[in-house]
Every structure is written in structure tokens, then in C-alpha cells.
Design an enzyme around this catalytic site. Sequence first.
Site, PDB file in Angstrom:
ATOM      1  N   LYS A   1       0.819  -1.221   0.000  1.00 51.92           N
ATOM      2  CA  LYS A   1       0.000   0.000   0.000  1.00 51.92           C
ATOM      3  C   LYS A   1       0.852   1.269   0.000  1.00 51.92           C
ATOM      4  O   LYS A   1       0.620   2.171  -0.803  1.00 51.92           O
ATOM      5  CB  LYS A   1      -0.943  -0.037   1.211  1.00 51.92           C
ATOM      6  CG  LYS A   1      -1.895   1.142   1.314  1.00 51.92           C
ATOM      7  CD  LYS A   1      -3.097   0.796   2.163  1.00 51.92           C
ATOM      8  CE  LYS A   1      -2.737   0.090   3.442  1.00 51.92           C
ATOM      9  NZ  LYS A   1      -2.100   0.902   4.449  1.00 51.92           N
TER      10      LYS A   1
ATOM     11  N   THR B   1       3.980   1.522  -0.866  1.00 54.93           N
ATOM     12  CA  THR B   1       4.711   1.527  -2.136  1.00 54.93           C
ATOM     13  C   THR B   1       3.851   2.136  -3.242  1.00 54.93           C
ATOM     14  O   THR B   1       4.326   2.937  -4.050  1.00 54.93           O
ATOM     15  CB  THR B   1       5.099   0.074  -2.503  1.00 54.93           C
ATOM     16  OG1 THR B   1       5.736  -0.518  -1.381  1.00 54.93           O
ATOM     17  CG2 THR B   1       6.039   0.032  -3.684  1.00 54.93           C
TER      18      THR B   1
ATOM     19  N   ARG C   1       2.170   8.172   7.021  1.00 53.46           N
ATOM     20  CA  ARG C   1       2.420   8.174   8.460  1.00 53.46           C
ATOM     21  C   ARG C   1       3.888   7.891   8.755  1.00 53.46           C
ATOM     22  O   ARG C   1       4.597   7.316   7.942  1.00 53.46           O
ATOM     23  CB  ARG C   1       1.581   7.082   9.140  1.00 53.46           C
ATOM     24  CG  ARG C   1       0.094   7.395   9.166  1.00 53.46           C
ATOM     25  CD  ARG C   1      -0.700   6.221   9.711  1.00 53.46           C
ATOM     26  NE  ARG C   1      -0.558   5.059   8.848  1.00 53.46           N
ATOM     27  CZ  ARG C   1      -0.875   3.831   9.213  1.00 53.46           C
ATOM     28  NH1 ARG C   1      -1.340   3.587  10.419  1.00 53.46           N
ATOM     29  NH2 ARG C   1      -0.725   2.822   8.372  1.00 53.46           N
TER      30      ARG C   1
ATOM     31  N   LYS D   1       7.484  -6.476  11.657  1.00 54.06           N
ATOM     32  CA  LYS D   1       7.371  -6.155  10.238  1.00 54.06           C
ATOM     33  C   LYS D   1       8.512  -5.343   9.658  1.00 54.06           C
ATOM     34  O   LYS D   1       8.559  -5.090   8.473  1.00 54.06           O
ATOM     35  CB  LYS D   1       6.026  -5.473   9.945  1.00 54.06           C
ATOM     36  CG  LYS D   1       5.873  -4.078  10.501  1.00 54.06           C
ATOM     37  CD  LYS D   1       4.447  -3.596  10.299  1.00 54.06           C
ATOM     38  CE  LYS D   1       4.316  -2.126  10.624  1.00 54.06           C
ATOM     39  NZ  LYS D   1       4.405  -1.201   9.605  1.00 54.06           N
TER      40      LYS D   1
ATOM     41  N   ALA E   1      -3.440   1.624  12.951  1.00 55.83           N
ATOM     42  CA  ALA E   1      -4.688   1.574  12.199  1.00 55.83           C
ATOM     43  C   ALA E   1      -5.653   0.531  12.737  1.00 55.83           C
ATOM     44  O   ALA E   1      -6.841   0.607  12.475  1.00 55.83           O
ATOM     45  CB  ALA E   1      -4.385   1.292  10.735  1.00 55.83           C
TER      46      ALA E   1
ATOM     47  N   PHE F   1      -3.858  -0.422   6.862  1.00 59.90           N
ATOM     48  CA  PHE F   1      -4.401  -1.764   6.670  1.00 59.90           C
ATOM     49  C   PHE F   1      -5.471  -1.807   5.584  1.00 59.90           C
ATOM     50  O   PHE F   1      -5.430  -1.053   4.625  1.00 59.90           O
ATOM     51  CB  PHE F   1      -4.907  -2.344   7.995  1.00 59.90           C
ATOM     52  CG  PHE F   1      -3.813  -2.593   9.000  1.00 59.90           C
ATOM     53  CD1 PHE F   1      -2.650  -3.248   8.638  1.00 59.90           C
ATOM     54  CD2 PHE F   1      -3.931  -2.146  10.306  1.00 59.90           C
ATOM     55  CE1 PHE F   1      -1.630  -3.470   9.563  1.00 59.90           C
ATOM     56  CE2 PHE F   1      -2.913  -2.368  11.237  1.00 59.90           C
ATOM     57  CZ  PHE F   1      -1.764  -3.034  10.858  1.00 59.90           C
TER      58      PHE F   1
ATOM     59  N   PHE G   1       3.894  -8.340  -9.070  1.00 61.87           N
ATOM     60  CA  PHE G   1       5.038  -9.141  -8.611  1.00 61.87           C
ATOM     61  C   PHE G   1       5.573  -9.926  -9.812  1.00 61.87           C
ATOM     62  O   PHE G   1       4.814 -10.262 -10.719  1.00 61.87           O
ATOM     63  CB  PHE G   1       4.610 -10.127  -7.516  1.00 61.87           C
ATOM     64  CG  PHE G   1       4.520  -9.518  -6.145  1.00 61.87           C
ATOM     65  CD1 PHE G   1       5.457  -9.816  -5.165  1.00 61.87           C
ATOM     66  CD2 PHE G   1       3.491  -8.643  -5.827  1.00 61.87           C
ATOM     67  CE1 PHE G   1       5.373  -9.257  -3.888  1.00 61.87           C
ATOM     68  CE2 PHE G   1       3.399  -8.080  -4.561  1.00 61.87           C
ATOM     69  CZ  PHE G   1       4.347  -8.390  -3.594  1.00 61.87           C
TER      70      PHE G   1
ATOM     71  N   TRP H   1       7.036  -0.718  -8.405  1.00 59.12           N
ATOM     72  CA  TRP H   1       8.050  -1.308  -7.525  1.00 59.12           C
ATOM     73  C   TRP H   1       9.340  -1.523  -8.326  1.00 59.12           C
ATOM     74  O   TRP H   1      10.423  -1.199  -7.862  1.00 59.12           O
ATOM     75  CB  TRP H   1       7.537  -2.640  -6.948  1.00 59.12           C
ATOM     76  CG  TRP H   1       8.455  -3.219  -5.914  1.00 59.12           C
ATOM     77  CD1 TRP H   1       8.455  -2.969  -4.567  1.00 59.12           C
ATOM     78  CD2 TRP H   1       9.526  -4.149  -6.139  1.00 59.12           C
ATOM     79  NE1 TRP H   1       9.476  -3.682  -3.945  1.00 59.12           N
ATOM     80  CE2 TRP H   1      10.134  -4.403  -4.886  1.00 59.12           C
ATOM     81  CE3 TRP H   1      10.033  -4.787  -7.285  1.00 59.12           C
ATOM     82  CZ2 TRP H   1      11.217  -5.272  -4.741  1.00 59.12           C
ATOM     83  CZ3 TRP H   1      11.116  -5.646  -7.137  1.00 59.12           C
ATOM     84  CH2 TRP H   1      11.696  -5.881  -5.875  1.00 59.12           C
TER      85      TRP H   1
END
Length: 558
Positions: free
Chosen positions: A73, A75, A96, A107, A275, A303, A383, A411
Site C-alpha cells: 500500500k 509503495t 504516516r 514487520k 490503524a 491496513f 510481482f 516497484w
Amino acid sequence: MSHKTDIEIAREAKKKPILEVGAKLGIPAESLLPYGHDKAKVSQEFINSVQGRPDGKLILVTAINPTPAGEGKTTTTVGLGDGLNRIGKKAIVCIREASLGPNFGMKGGAAGGGYAQVVPMEEMNLHFTGDFHAITSAHNLLSAMIDNHIYWGNSLDIDQRRVVWRRVMDMNDRALRDMVVSLGGVANGFPRQTGFDITVASEVMAILCLARDLKDLEKRLGDIVVAYRRDKTPVYCRDLKADGAMAVLLKDAIQPNLVQTLENNPAFVHGGPFANIAHGCNSVIATTTALKLGEYVVTEAGFGADLGAEKFFDIKCRKAGLKPAAAVIVATVRAMKMNGGVAKADLGAENVEAVRKGCPNLGRHIANVKSFGVPVVVAINHFYSDTDAEVAAVQEYVAQQGAEAILCKHWAQGSAGIEDLARKVVHLAEGESANFAPLYPDEMPLFQKVETIAKRIYHADEVIADKSIRDQLKAWEAAGYGNFPICMAKTQYSFTTDPNVRGAPTGHTVPIREVRLSAGAGFIVVICGEIMTMPGLPKVPSAEVIRLNEAGQIEGLF
């Protein structure tokens, strides 16, 4: 194709001096307070000076429920900001700040990935400009003043059994969840039970992120209810005369932090309520300032859309008078497969059937976001392992839901890989089709607001709450807090309160364990299921592999 790690890419970044990045937005050098060469705070005087300008368009980036496969998200938020700049729009990213605790826990860092990142990455994931430390200090100053007041005679008649203000720290430490303080005799005060939450769950964090300016911040700090007397009347922060000193500790923290993307486009990174247990959006002050300085502001909510987007719309937009022009829902083929029942180890193999089976989770988020009157586009974060047939399956499904899914390769390619999404976002935002409205009116009774969210957003059948919880909500209504919005504290992994239930379940129940009044922030926190306001570390915490290498660089943070 490069397979460099995020941190390798970030270290190779050709950063511009932050004064240059600010100049791009028309911020004069004297209005930037530099923290080193690559980050700065924007002065309140400058923010005040641009309030007469028209607002740019606000774009929300949200996502499906997170899976271990990863969605990307942030990214996508960063990539879309770069993509909009690439097609000639003046765009600013608003995200944030990362919480220190989870960086050493589960994470790792959070600043985007691949060629869609915000830098300086290491600083942003560690102490940055000290905002979270200031919030921790202000919060714990109030904690100290409460116990000190009781020690020196308790002239406010605080009932020690009803002190509701806990302590905070920005570290995952389960041992501190529930504890007794003031042991050791007369000199140390009166023993009582309390505990720690993580800093990002602090009401001070929520207040900083919702305050319009320093004056509003100080007023909201004063409004915090810290305890109750024996007759159940509330004791406020201002009764303890702590609000002034807390505002002093937060005077720099309230100013937005300006940094840059890998493509040297401006990004505000400011505030960071969790979140799942808090409202999960960056600060109102950063977002509203960005809207005065750019044509497009791309922001994210935490999230999945069941938590992040709902709170963004029902708390942040309602309170700040914001009107989002469009929303992007991030999904991945891998996450669709996981929702379709594929194990993480098997995600590499093509499985179009599993993709189709997993799509209803995305479908529900599309319908939910649309129900707020905001036009929606889906971003498929690409991906390497995705096949054409799998991508086509997602696109076909989304088309049936009355939206478009666009493949995004930011990405791997930076802004060049996300131009299609940027153009679609402009098309939606300039199409004047947004007709934003929150899910429920201010006047609706509190318990009914909870039920509305549970039924309309989570598709639950009922909300279960003990009589004591319903009575507490009624008491807050009687005390004048009935018009507050609800901040649901629930697992991010599912529409239900059970983190293991994937897909788009119906017919479930939402159990409420506890409710907390955030009178300064202006919402009621409703804690559902097993959610914790102080996370613990996993069996093998990230901290075990974080170290400085021979070159003095940080290893293992990402």
C-alpha cells in the site's frame, strides 16, 4: 531486471537538499526547519500564510485485508505520487511515520519499497525528527502528574480505582500490559493497577493527528478525561493543569515533516496512529497543508479498507472537513490466491482458479468504499511471479464490480510503471463524480454507530456487548459525547474479529470487549475480540538481526 533490496535502492538514492524539495512547493528556506540535509519541518507561520489558497484534490490509497503475501500500500501511495508528477501534475505524498516498536518486532520498516520509496529510510524508521518521543514524553508527563496529585493530598478527589489514563512507550513489551505501580511504601504513593499501551495508541497521538493548530492541540489536550471521582464525574487534564506543559513538549512535533521520494518529489511524513487500535491516518495538519501546496495529494489509510478507509472517511474527513476525490484499492495477485486458500509456500505457481476464489475480499472493499460516495480504481501491485492469466482474472472480476483494475509496476520501474493508474486517478478526480458522505450521521446513538459499521462494512449479523458496555455508552451520551464518531479496534486480517477468517464472510458476530472515551481526540474507541493496545514481540523478533555493519550502516531493519 534488478533484484536489489529496498535498502540497497534507498542507499543509492540521489537525494536533493531538502531546501530544494521545499522550493519546488514554494516554501521559502526560512520557513523550513532542517533536521540535517534531507528532512525538515514546515513552520506554522508558513502554514498560516497559505490558508487562503484553494485546495488540491485528495486521493486516498487503501487496500484489501493484509495477508502474509504483502500488498504494498505505501509503495503504491509513493509510486502514485511520483506517477502523477511524471504526467505533469503537482503532487504531494502524505504518509504516516513508522512506529519504533514493530520495527524491532514483526514487520521491519515502512517507507514503501523497490523504486517507489520515501527517503531517508533509516531515519524515518528510527528516531526521525523525534515526534514520537515528544508524544511519549507529553503522555507520560500527564501520567506522572496524576499520581503526583493523588500523593499530595488529592484535592480533586480522584477515585484511584478509576484512573483511566495509562502510560505509553514506543516498544512492543507485553510485560507492561497490566501492572501495579507505586509499590514500596508511603514515599512512593498509593499502589494501583495500571499498564502501558504502545505510543501510537496514545490519545495524544490521535490529538496531534487531528488538531488544526497548536491552539486547537492545547484545547484538545485539556479535554482529555484522565480519571473519575467517586460520584462518577470526570476529571480532565486541564484540572491537573498539565495541558500547557504538554503543548510545550509538542510544539515542534505538531509541525509536518517534509522529506522526498526516490524521484525527489515532496512527501509529508507526519503522525502515526496505529490503524487497528487507533485511527490510522497521517496528521490533518500535513494533509491540509499539502492540499494548499499541490494539485494532488496522495495519502494512505492503514491496513485494509474495512479499518483504514472507514476511519479515514468517518473520523478524519468528518472532523477536518475533507472531501476525497477518488480512492485507490491496492491488491495483489498473490493476496487473491491466499484469500482463495493457497498456502504461502505455493504462491509461486500459477493458479487462476484460486485468484478467482479470493477476489470476493476485494469485491467487498470496492463496494464498501463506493458506499461513501467516492469513485474507486483498483491498483494491482505487480510481482514478478504474476502471470498474464492471473492478472486478467482480477481485471475481469473488478470490471464485473463496476470498476477498473490497472496493473502497476512502480516497484520495479518507479513512476514509469504507474502512469496508467495516475491517468485514471486524474480522470476520476476531475470527473466531479465524488459525492462523499460519512457512513452515519453525528446524531446517531453510539451503539447504533457501532452496529452500522459492523453490519454495513464488516457484513456482520450482530454486535455482542455486555450490559455494562451499553450502559457506559449511554452514560457518555448523557455526558455530551453522543455525537462522537467510533474508532473500531479490530484485527486487520479479516472482516471478522477472527484474524484467521479470510475472504468475504457473512453472518458473523462482533464481540465488544471494552470501550474507551477519547474526549480530546473526539472519538470513542471500541475494542473488539482479542486486539491488544500493547503488542508483544514475536518468538524471533527482528531486533535479533538488526546491527551496524563494518561500514557503519544499519543492517536488518528492512
